[in-house]
Design a protein around this motif. Structure first.
Motif, PDB file in Angstrom:
ATOM      1  N   GLY A  81     -73.414  -4.651  41.730  1.00  0.00           N
ATOM      2  CA  GLY A  81     -73.788  -5.504  40.596  1.00  0.00           C
ATOM      3  C   GLY A  81     -73.807  -6.980  40.965  1.00  0.00           C
ATOM      4  O   GLY A  81     -73.809  -7.350  42.140  1.00  0.00           O
ATOM      5  N   SER A  82     -73.801  -7.831  39.949  1.00  0.00           N
ATOM      6  CA  SER A  82     -73.814  -9.281  40.157  1.00  0.00           C
ATOM      7  C   SER A  82     -72.403  -9.778  40.491  1.00  0.00           C
ATOM      8  O   SER A  82     -71.454  -9.515  39.749  1.00  0.00           O
ATOM      9  N   LEU A  83     -72.297 -10.495  41.602  1.00  0.00           N
ATOM     10  CA  LEU A  83     -71.005 -11.101  41.942  1.00  0.00           C
ATOM     11  C   LEU A  83     -70.674 -12.231  40.979  1.00  0.00           C
ATOM     12  O   LEU A  83     -69.514 -12.424  40.601  1.00  0.00           O
ATOM     13  N   PHE A  84     -71.683 -12.985  40.571  1.00  0.00           N
ATOM     14  CA  PHE A  84     -71.434 -14.137  39.693  1.00  0.00           C
ATOM     15  C   PHE A  84     -70.807 -13.694  38.368  1.00  0.00           C
ATOM     16  O   PHE A  84     -69.904 -14.362  37.850  1.00  0.00           O
ATOM     17  N   ASP A  85     -71.283 -12.556  37.841  1.00  0.00           N
ATOM     18  CA  ASP A  85     -70.740 -12.071  36.570  1.00  0.00           C
ATOM     19  C   ASP A  85     -69.256 -11.748  36.682  1.00  0.00           C
ATOM     20  O   ASP A  85     -68.504 -11.878  35.706  1.00  0.00           O
ATOM     21  N   LYS A  86     -68.842 -11.316  37.861  1.00  0.00           N
ATOM     22  CA  LYS A  86     -67.434 -10.988  38.083  1.00  0.00           C
ATOM     23  C   LYS A  86     -66.607 -12.235  38.405  1.00  0.00           C
ATOM     24  O   LYS A  86     -65.493 -12.418  37.892  1.00  0.00           O
ATOM     25  N   ILE A  87     -67.146 -13.093  39.282  1.00  0.00           N
ATOM     26  CA  ILE A  87     -66.389 -14.266  39.741  1.00  0.00           C
ATOM     27  C   ILE A  87     -66.138 -15.240  38.593  1.00  0.00           C
ATOM     28  O   ILE A  87     -65.121 -15.937  38.573  1.00  0.00           O
ATOM     29  N   VAL A  88     -67.048 -15.295  37.640  1.00  0.00           N
ATOM     30  CA  VAL A  88     -66.858 -16.217  36.516  1.00  0.00           C
ATOM     31  C   VAL A  88     -65.643 -15.820  35.681  1.00  0.00           C
ATOM     32  O   VAL A  88     -65.043 -16.646  34.987  1.00  0.00           O
ATOM     33  N   GLU A  89     -65.255 -14.543  35.772  1.00  0.00           N
ATOM     34  CA  GLU A  89     -64.105 -14.054  34.997  1.00  0.00           C
ATOM     35  C   GLU A  89     -62.780 -14.301  35.708  1.00  0.00           C
ATOM     36  O   GLU A  89     -61.770 -14.590  35.077  1.00  0.00           O
ATOM     37  N   LYS A  90     -62.763 -14.153  37.033  1.00  0.00           N
ATOM     38  CA  LYS A  90     -61.534 -14.366  37.797  1.00  0.00           C
ATOM     39  C   LYS A  90     -61.855 -14.603  39.262  1.00  0.00           C
ATOM     40  O   LYS A  90     -62.958 -14.294  39.718  1.00  0.00           O
ATOM     41  N   ASP A  91     -60.881 -15.171  39.987  1.00  0.00           N
ATOM     42  CA  ASP A  91     -61.036 -15.380  41.423  1.00  0.00           C
ATOM     43  C   ASP A  91     -60.863 -14.055  42.168  1.00  0.00           C
ATOM     44  O   ASP A  91     -60.128 -13.165  41.725  1.00  0.00           O
ATOM     45  N   TYR A  92     -61.525 -13.960  43.329  1.00  0.00           N
ATOM     46  CA  TYR A  92     -61.364 -12.806  44.208  1.00  0.00           C
ATOM     47  C   TYR A  92     -61.087 -13.309  45.622  1.00  0.00           C
ATOM     48  O   TYR A  92     -61.610 -14.347  46.041  1.00  0.00           O
ATOM     49  N   LEU A  93     -60.278 -12.528  46.362  1.00  0.00           N
ATOM     50  CA  LEU A  93     -59.950 -12.880  47.745  1.00  0.00           C
ATOM     51  C   LEU A  93     -60.480 -11.804  48.677  1.00  0.00           C
ATOM     52  O   LEU A  93     -60.253 -10.615  48.468  1.00  0.00           O
ATOM     53  N   LEU A  94     -61.195 -12.239  49.706  1.00  0.00           N
ATOM     54  CA  LEU A  94     -61.673 -11.354  50.764  1.00  0.00           C
ATOM     55  C   LEU A  94     -60.797 -11.557  51.998  1.00  0.00           C
ATOM     56  O   LEU A  94     -60.538 -12.692  52.396  1.00  0.00           O
ATOM     57  N   HIS A  95     -60.335 -10.463  52.590  1.00  0.00           N
ATOM     58  CA  HIS A  95     -59.518 -10.534  53.805  1.00  0.00           C
ATOM     59  C   HIS A  95     -60.217  -9.713  54.887  1.00  0.00           C
ATOM     60  O   HIS A  95     -60.110  -8.489  54.939  1.00  0.00           O
ATOM     61  N   THR A  96     -61.000 -10.396  55.720  1.00  0.00           N
ATOM     62  CA  THR A  96     -61.694  -9.712  56.816  1.00  0.00           C
ATOM     63  C   THR A  96     -60.744  -9.598  58.004  1.00  0.00           C
ATOM     64  O   THR A  96     -59.835 -10.416  58.157  1.00  0.00           O
ATOM     65  N   PRO A  97     -60.934  -8.605  58.871  1.00  0.00           N
ATOM     66  CA  PRO A  97     -61.955  -7.563  58.868  1.00  0.00           C
ATOM     67  C   PRO A  97     -61.545  -6.311  58.091  1.00  0.00           C
ATOM     68  O   PRO A  97     -62.261  -5.310  58.119  1.00  0.00           O
ATOM     69  N   TYR A  98     -60.404  -6.396  57.394  1.00  0.00           N
ATOM     70  CA  TYR A  98     -59.939  -5.227  56.633  1.00  0.00           C
ATOM     71  C   TYR A  98     -60.883  -4.927  55.474  1.00  0.00           C
ATOM     72  O   TYR A  98     -61.050  -3.774  55.085  1.00  0.00           O
ATOM     73  N   GLN A  99     -61.490  -5.979  54.937  1.00  0.00           N
ATOM     74  CA  GLN A  99     -62.483  -5.834  53.872  1.00  0.00           C
ATOM     75  C   GLN A  99     -63.819  -6.381  54.373  1.00  0.00           C
ATOM     76  O   GLN A  99     -63.865  -7.209  55.280  1.00  0.00           O
ATOM     77  N   THR A 100     -64.888  -5.930  53.782  1.00  0.00           N
ATOM     78  CA  THR A 100     -66.207  -6.195  54.353  1.00  0.00           C
ATOM     79  C   THR A 100     -66.706  -7.620  54.096  1.00  0.00           C
ATOM     80  O   THR A 100     -66.641  -8.125  52.961  1.00  0.00           O
ATOM     81  N   PHE A 101     -67.248  -8.204  55.145  1.00  0.00           N
ATOM     82  CA  PHE A 101     -67.832  -9.553  55.082  1.00  0.00           C
ATOM     83  C   PHE A 101     -69.114  -9.577  54.255  1.00  0.00           C
ATOM     84  O   PHE A 101     -69.612 -10.655  53.899  1.00  0.00           O
ATOM     85  N   MET A 102     -69.634  -8.409  53.921  1.00  0.00           N
ATOM     86  CA  MET A 102     -70.895  -8.335  53.172  1.00  0.00           C
ATOM     87  C   MET A 102     -70.807  -9.059  51.829  1.00  0.00           C
ATOM     88  O   MET A 102     -71.835  -9.416  51.252  1.00  0.00           O
ATOM     89  N   TYR A 103     -69.594  -9.296  51.335  1.00  0.00           N
ATOM     90  CA  TYR A 103     -69.465 -10.043  50.082  1.00  0.00           C
ATOM     91  C   TYR A 103     -69.998 -11.471  50.236  1.00  0.00           C
ATOM     92  O   TYR A 103     -70.602 -12.018  49.312  1.00  0.00           O
ATOM     93  N   VAL A 104     -69.772 -12.081  51.400  1.00  0.00           N
ATOM     94  CA  VAL A 104     -70.273 -13.439  51.631  1.00  0.00           C
ATOM     95  C   VAL A 104     -71.798 -13.424  51.689  1.00  0.00           C
ATOM     96  O   VAL A 104     -72.476 -14.268  51.091  1.00  0.00           O
ATOM     97  N   VAL A 105     -72.350 -12.437  52.414  1.00  0.00           N
ATOM     98  CA  VAL A 105     -73.805 -12.311  52.510  1.00  0.00           C
ATOM     99  C   VAL A 105     -74.404 -12.040  51.131  1.00  0.00           C
ATOM    100  O   VAL A 105     -75.401 -12.647  50.737  1.00  0.00           O
TER     101      VAL A 105
END
Length: 698
Positions: A341-365
């Motif tokens: 789905g849309s990342l913006f719709d989720k991020i506007v509600e709360k912050d999210y933390l990505l921890h690579t390489p355990y989680q996928t870098f595709m979120y940045v892309v």
């Protein structure tokens, strides 16, 4: 630009020397190559990393110390109490010992590989069948790419390429040969970089054979020099490392891209700072080469083994043997944040933390891809330090520009050893009419941030990314890093303010949330440490936890010593350089420090302050080095989301409890593994399990 240094007086009992501490870090990499619990092919990779690290060290750090010696300075005031001349000698001796150890490790690994029916053979072990394959391979692949220089008859010795490997050929000429006047003649063969260093030979039964390109060429020497008559011929490996410091042209008529491009090209003719040679080379040939190349006593002359450029072991063929490699782990999704789905719709509600390489870098892309397509997005601003060779980040920015977005890219052309790649990307982005900023004069831009502006209900709303690591798909698979996705307007507004500083940098901006170098970081960290000192003296909860790549700034170390003397407990996880000496009574007895070197390269920077029970947590692009505090643009970002704060604190504890890959940093400088009676914790493996469990809970 020459890095500014701290010039207050200190001694070797108070600080570890930066260069020697770095060599201790590289020794930890070598420990990984020597660890029999690590899969064999991964051990070879660590040997390659050790060698590659050493090449970069000599190009930059050794070259800098050598410049101090040549300037007639002692350098004691900023080298931790040791003179530059003595330091060069100590570095050379340490490296000779480490190189000898690495050769023994390589020999041990090769014996273990033989037990797995994998044989790395040399030119004396080639069978007739293999010889036929090698001869054909040489003619088709190697010979067209090879450069052979007959140096014996040249008036001027050719300039050798930095860090290229050469076979120094010695021919003892026969009486019948009248081609040369001299009895001994010499040639250099440059090992081609365009061909894989390891050639996989046809399999024989269940046995696999690999020959190093150097030995393949040795096998073909009579073919190469067939026009000469000689009694004997020999080949020994040599390599030089050149000073890689950039000397930037001050010509105002040239563009910044042109200046950096020229400076990078000038590296190829930089002064030699290290000469490595096969220790079995005959003395006549060695003296001939040293004399012709102008190698002198201020250069590091290191006897080595038969093969150089062992960095190539990072790319040793996998040979279809997954059992000799780390078990692959698929990067995980962030709980509650779908890539569908849309990342913006989720991020506007709360912050999210990505921890690579355990989680996928595709979120940045995905963030940038969505911004490129979303008609509500009006502007994208991003800093670039190092990009992947094939970068989805760059293509997303170009895509955004083609869709009419206002795209601004701050690209750092002086990212060490990535200058050429960044110049190419700068020219590509410029050709697409993307607006480029080349930083601030005298400052590297090392921070990794992005901010977009999106029109929502006739109002501009900002979304931001702040990362401890590069926007780079390749390194995101190997480096551990944090990336915060936020629509907190307090944070995003100040990210935008940093971009304003890039545009108009004679105005120093003010920030209420972000801590920004070069103007505020040192003072802000001092202030946070002072609060912990005051809290300790007042009997309130106090404590400092730091996770860093490097700690070398002496004034910052003094501040941490001050906190320790006041009784503040300090825990540090420092991967690389650590000039602070923990556990010394009266100076640092309240400071403990470990270093974790393992499957992934530990790269995040975390600053955690107890703050009388209201813990403050920051993620940062800055280490505690003079350059990060005073000479670069860096951002440390506070974590306001309580769930993310809890996650980071739990992550730190996982690292702190490592008793498998953690080494104790102490006055002994012996890289002793942390051992205790607790169940084994390998933090990088435990971290993956931690995020797997979070997914299952959600």
């Amino acid at each position: 630009m020459t890095e500014k240094v701290d010039t207050h007086i200190h001694n070797r009992n108070q600080y570890n020397n930066r260069e020697l501490s770095w060599l201790q870090f590289n020794a930890r990499v070598l420990q990984e190559a020597n660890d029999k619990k690590i899969p064999l092919l991964e051990r070879l990779r660590f040997l390659g990393i050790f060698s590659n690290n050493l090449d970069e060290f000599f190009k930059v750090r050794y070259a800098t110390i050598r410049r101090i010696v040549e300037a007639g300075k002692t350098g004691r005031s900023f080298l931790g109490g040791i003179s530059a001349k003595d330091l060069l000698e100590e570095i050379t001796q340490t490296v000779i010992e480490q190189q000898a150890h690495s050769l023994k490790i390589l020999s041990d690994i090769q014996k273990e590989l033989q037990k797995e029916n994998i044989f790395i053979i040399n030119e004396t072990e080639i069978t007739p069948t293999q010889s036929k394959f090698i001869s054909e391979y040489f003619v088709r692949q190697v010979s067209p790419a090879m450069m052979t220089i007959m140096i014996g008859e040249l008036d001027e010795f050719p300039s050798l390429r930095d860090s290229a490997a050469y076979l120094a050929i010695t021919m003892v000429m026969s009486k019948e040969d009248d081609t040369f006047e001299a009895k001994h003649n010499y040639a250099l063969i440059e090992i081609p970089r365009t061909i894989d260093r390891f050639v996989v030979l046809p399999q024989e039964g269940n046995k696999q054979y690999v020959i190093i390109l150097d030995d393949l060429i040795r096998h073909c020497l009579h073919n190469i020099f067939s026009i000469f008559k000689y009694e004997s011929i020999s080949a020994h490996m040599i390599k030089i490392t050149r000073d890689a410091e950039l000397d930037i042209d001050s010509d105002l008529s040239k563009s910044f891209i042109d200046k950096i491009s020229k400076s990078v090209k000038d590296r190829s003719t930089g002064d030699p700072v290290r000469f490595v040679y096969d220790s079995s080379i005959d003395k006549r040939t060695l003296q001939y080469l040293l004399q012709k190349m102008g190698i002198d006593k201020t250069d590091s002359i290191i006897p080595g083994g038969r093969y150089h450029n062992r960095r190539d072991y990072m790319n040793f063929p996998r040979l279809g043997r997954p059992d000799l490699q780390y078990e692959p782990k698929e990067p995980l999704p962030i709980p509650g944040l779908s890539l569908q789905g849309s990342l913006f719709d989720k991020i506007v509600e709360k912050d999210y933390l990505l921890h690579t390489p355990y989680q996928t870098f595709m979120y940045v892309v995905k963030f940038l891809r969505e911004a490129a397509l979303d008609p509500k997005v009006k502007t994208i601003k991003i800093t670039i330090y190092r990009l992947a060779e094939v970068s989805h980040i760059a293509s997303s920015l170009i895509n955004a520009k083609k869709n009419g977005k206002d795209v601004t890219v701050q690209i750092e052309l002086q990212a060490r050893f990535d200058e050429e790649a960044n110049i190419e990307y700068a020219e590509l982005l410029q050709s697409e009419d993307i607006r480029l900023i080349f930083g601030v004069k005298g400052l590297k831009v090392h921070t990794k941030v992005c901010v977009i502006e999106r029109l929502e209900n006739h109002k501009l709303v900002r979304y931001g990314i702040i990362s401890t690591g590069n926007f780079n798909e390749s390194t995101a698979r190997l480096y551990t890093d944090y990336t915060l996705f936020t629509a907190d307007q307090r944070i995003c507004k100040e990210i935008n303010r940093v971009f304003d500083f890039f545009e108009v940098n004679y105005q120093v901006r003010k920030y209420n949330h972000l801590i920004v170098s070069p103007h505020y970081t040192r003072k802000a960290i001092y202030h946070l440490i002072d609060i912990e000192i005051r809290n300790k003296k007042a009997g309130l909860p106090s404590g400092i936890k730091l996770k860093l790549n490097s700690l070398s700034d002496y004034k910052m170390i003094d501040k941490l010593y001050e906190a320790s003397r006041a009784g503040v407990k300090i825990k540090m996880i420092v991967r690389g350089i650590c000039c602070l000496i923990p556990g010394v009574k009266g100076m640092s007895e309240n400071i403990e420090a470990i270093s974790i070197v393992g499957k992934f390269l530990e790269h995040p920077r975390l600053f955690i302050f107890e703050n009388s029970g209201d813990t403050k947590v920051y993620i940062s692009s800055a280490d505690f080095m003079g350059r990060n505090l005073d000479n670069r643009v860096e951002i440390s970002c506070p974590i306001y989301d309580q769930d993310i704060k809890k996650e980071i604190l739990e992550n730190f504890e996982i690292g702190w409890n490592d008793n498998v890959k953690a080494r104790v940093i102490s006055i002994k400088n012996d890289n002793a593994y942390l051992k205790n009676n607790k169940p084994p914790v390998r933090s990088q493996f435990k971290m993956y399990d931690y995020y797997l469990e979070k997914l299952e809970v959600n």
